[in-house]
Write an enzyme that holds these catalytic residues in place. Structure first.
Site, PDB file in Angstrom:
ATOM      1  CB  SER A 136      -0.853  -0.014   1.265  1.00  0.00           C
ATOM      2  OG  SER A 136      -1.466   1.237   1.427  1.00  0.00           O
ATOM      3  CE1 TYR A 161      -3.485  -2.605   5.158  1.00  0.00           C
ATOM      4  CE2 TYR A 161      -3.236  -0.264   4.645  1.00  0.00           C
ATOM      5  CZ  TYR A 161      -3.410  -1.570   4.231  1.00  0.00           C
ATOM      6  OH  TYR A 161      -3.501  -1.841   2.896  1.00  0.00           O
ATOM      7  CE  LYS A 165      -1.210  -4.715   3.116  1.00  0.00           C
ATOM      8  NZ  LYS A 165      -1.441  -5.951   2.390  1.00  0.00           N
TER       9      LYS A 165
HETATM   10  N1  UFG Z   1     -12.990  11.157   3.072  1.00  0.00           N
HETATM   11  C1  UFG Z   1     -13.976  12.039   3.448  1.00  0.00           C
HETATM   12  N2  UFG Z   1     -15.094  11.528   4.025  1.00  0.00           N
HETATM   13  C2  UFG Z   1     -15.276  10.184   4.247  1.00  0.00           C
HETATM   14  C3  UFG Z   1     -14.245   9.296   3.848  1.00  0.00           C
HETATM   15  C4  UFG Z   1     -13.114   9.826   3.269  1.00  0.00           C
HETATM   16  O1  UFG Z   1     -13.867  13.253   3.270  1.00  0.00           O
HETATM   17  O2  UFG Z   1     -16.315   9.802   4.797  1.00  0.00           O
HETATM   18  C5  UFG Z   1     -11.781  11.691   2.416  1.00  0.00           C
HETATM   19  C6  UFG Z   1     -10.510  11.464   3.223  1.00  0.00           C
HETATM   20  O3  UFG Z   1     -10.321  12.531   4.120  1.00  0.00           O
HETATM   21  C7  UFG Z   1      -9.461  11.407   2.129  1.00  0.00           C
HETATM   22  C8  UFG Z   1     -10.205  10.851   0.917  1.00  0.00           C
HETATM   23  O4  UFG Z   1     -11.578  11.013   1.210  1.00  0.00           O
HETATM   24  O5  UFG Z   1      -9.057  12.691   1.811  1.00  0.00           O
HETATM   25  C9  UFG Z   1      -9.908   9.388   0.686  1.00  0.00           C
HETATM   26  O6  UFG Z   1     -10.137   8.692   1.898  1.00  0.00           O
HETATM   27  P1  UFG Z   1     -10.185   7.102   1.946  1.00  0.00           P
HETATM   28  O7  UFG Z   1     -10.509   6.718   3.351  1.00  0.00           O
HETATM   29  O8  UFG Z   1     -11.060   6.568   0.876  1.00  0.00           O
HETATM   30  O9  UFG Z   1      -8.711   6.688   1.546  1.00  0.00           O
HETATM   31  P2  UFG Z   1      -7.307   7.095   2.174  1.00  0.00           P
HETATM   32  O10 UFG Z   1      -6.576   7.862   1.127  1.00  0.00           O
HETATM   33  O11 UFG Z   1      -7.426   7.733   3.489  1.00  0.00           O
HETATM   34  O12 UFG Z   1      -6.650   5.681   2.404  1.00  0.00           O
HETATM   35  C10 UFG Z   1      -6.652   4.722   1.368  1.00  0.00           C
HETATM   36  C11 UFG Z   1      -6.752   3.329   1.971  1.00  0.00           C
HETATM   37  C12 UFG Z   1      -5.514   3.005   2.732  1.00  0.00           C
HETATM   38  C13 UFG Z   1      -4.333   3.197   1.831  1.00  0.00           C
HETATM   39  C14 UFG Z   1      -4.301   4.591   1.265  1.00  0.00           C
HETATM   40  C15 UFG Z   1      -3.137   4.714   0.306  1.00  0.00           C
HETATM   41  O13 UFG Z   1      -7.871   3.227   2.827  1.00  0.00           O
HETATM   42  O14 UFG Z   1      -5.564   1.672   3.132  1.00  0.00           O
HETATM   43  O15 UFG Z   1      -5.511   4.863   0.586  1.00  0.00           O
HETATM   44  O16 UFG Z   1      -3.176   5.850  -0.443  1.00  0.00           O
HETATM   45  F1  UFG Z   1      -3.218   2.968   2.519  1.00  0.00           F
END
Ligand code: UFG
Length: 353
Positions: A136, A161, A165
């Site tokens: 990841s 997590y 990895k």
């Molecule tokens: N977000 C919101 N509201 C929500 C959920 C997410 O605004 O309800 C925003 C987050 O703040 C972030 C974006 O949407 O800016 C993406 O969030 P995600 O939770 O979909 O994904 P992340 O980028 O935080 O994390 C994901 C995976 C991880 C991985 C990572 C690597 O969940 O496991 O991408 O880039 F490691």
């Protein structure tokens, strides 16, 4: 026909990759604990393929097995290995919820790290030393500057997590460095995988709801929840919301197939590659595209920043493009369209099928 063992093959990325492997003519053994996936996905995969490939069901086998159960894993290998050796393992199995990893760290170390060590031990015993590993982008951790991440950039995971990895990556590298046996590893660092198979027959359906943005947008679109909460509008980005590198599952899968073929050509002993599109989109841009493509209004409210979030996370994917001759093709429109196509046809995923 080469034999491939796929761990976590009933999950989102594992199932889409298994479909593509079958189309390429590989014989598969899927090993899945089913703690966060549904076995019915195998039937769906078969239903998608059996018109073009009669008897495809003979090419795919499923064993329920947790990688932490070393004895069972050995038996599974022995059985599948009996008439012809297993050529490679595609390793998707593992726990992946960032917030859970902070609450239940031991489960994460056990499932991800101990599970992988068991897998490597058994692979070694059966002389199977080609592995494609699902890593990841989270391993890079915080970065001050808004720059696209390169494979050799500094790494400092900031959640358990990500630590698991990164630890697994180090274990794999140590095996190559030991140079005692002919191990070959392709380590694939995913950015933000979204979308679904264009048929709408298979897609993302975890047992435990994923708190990622696309499943949440979909649940707002289904009117299962009223709003999407956007975590902060005060980030240092074009519209104040965080930028991510969303990648369509089909492009991600193609990266896996090419990585596997790269191992088979004995081109490198160990290669770590970013799988992202290299294009960043903000949360507001993502919502706008989803609304436009699917003609659905997605109400949202701003809420405080989420702990551990970062303003900008985008891949420099030039190495993957060069080494694998891979080019991600699908844009945000197709990601949003295919994602909603799957969810609107399967509002409960596989859970009620
Ligand atoms: N977000 C919101 N509201 C929500 C959920 C997410 O605004 O309800 C925003 C987050 O703040 C972030 C974006 O949407 O800016 C993406 O969030 P995600 O939770 O979909 O994904 P992340 O980028 O935080 O994390 C994901 C995976 C991880 C991985 C990572 C690597 O969940 O496991 O991408 O880039 F490691």
């Amino acid at each position: 026909m080469k034999k491939i063992l796929v761990t976590g093959g009933c999950g989102f990325i594992g199932s889409h990759t298994s479909l593509a492997l079958l189309e390429k003519g590989y014989e598969l053994l899927i090993v899945d604990s089913l703690v966060n996936s549904f076995p019915v996905v195998i039937e769906k995969i078969i239903s998608l393929l059996n018109k073009s490939y009669p008897n495809i069901e003979k090419q795919i086998h499923l064993k329920k097995c947790d990688l932490c159960d070393l004895n069972l894993l050995k038996k599974v290998f022995q059985e599948f290995n009996s008439d012809k050796p297993i050529s490679a393992v595609m390793h998707f199995a593992g726990l992946k919820a960032v917030s859970d990893s902070l609450s239940f760290p031991l489960s994460y170390w056990e499932s991800n790290v101990l599970g992988t060590i068991n897998l490597l031990k058994v692979m070694d015993e059966f002389d199977c030393r080609n592995l494609v590993f699902s890593s990841s982008a989270t391993i890079y951790g915080f970065h001050e500057k808004k720059k696209d991440l390169k494979e050799d950039d500094f790494k400092k995971p900031f959640n358990t997590y990500g630590d698991t990895k990164y630890t697994i990556e180090k274990i794999l590298k140590s095996l190559v460095q030991a140079n005692r046996k002919d191990w070959r590893f392709a380590i694939l660092r995913y950015f933000n995988p979204v979308g679904a198979h264009t048929s709408g027959i298979i897609g993302e359906s975890p047992r435990n709801f994923a708190n990622n943005i696309m499943p949440i947008i979909n649940s707002v679109a289904l009117r299962q929840r009223e709003h999407l909460y956007i975590f902060g509008n005060d980030w240092n980005t074009l519209d104040g919301t965080p930028i991510r590198d969303y990648i369509h599952i089909d492009d991600l899968v193609e990266g896996h197939i090419k990585a596997l073929e790269h191992l088979f050509k004995n081109k490198s002993k160990e290669i770590s590659l970013n799988l992202g599109t290299g294009r960043g989109s903000s949360v507001l841009q993502l919502i706008k595209v989803f609304e436009e493509v699917n003609h659905i209004n997605i109400p949202y409210k701003f809420s405080p920043r989420r702990d551990g979030d970062i303003a900008y996370y985008v891949a420099d994917n030039s190495l993957a493009k060069k080494v694998l001759n891979w080019e991600p093709k699908k844009d945000l429109h197709e990601m949003c369209k295919d994602s909603w196509n799957w969810v609107s046809k399967n509002p409960y995923g596989y859970s009620k099928q």
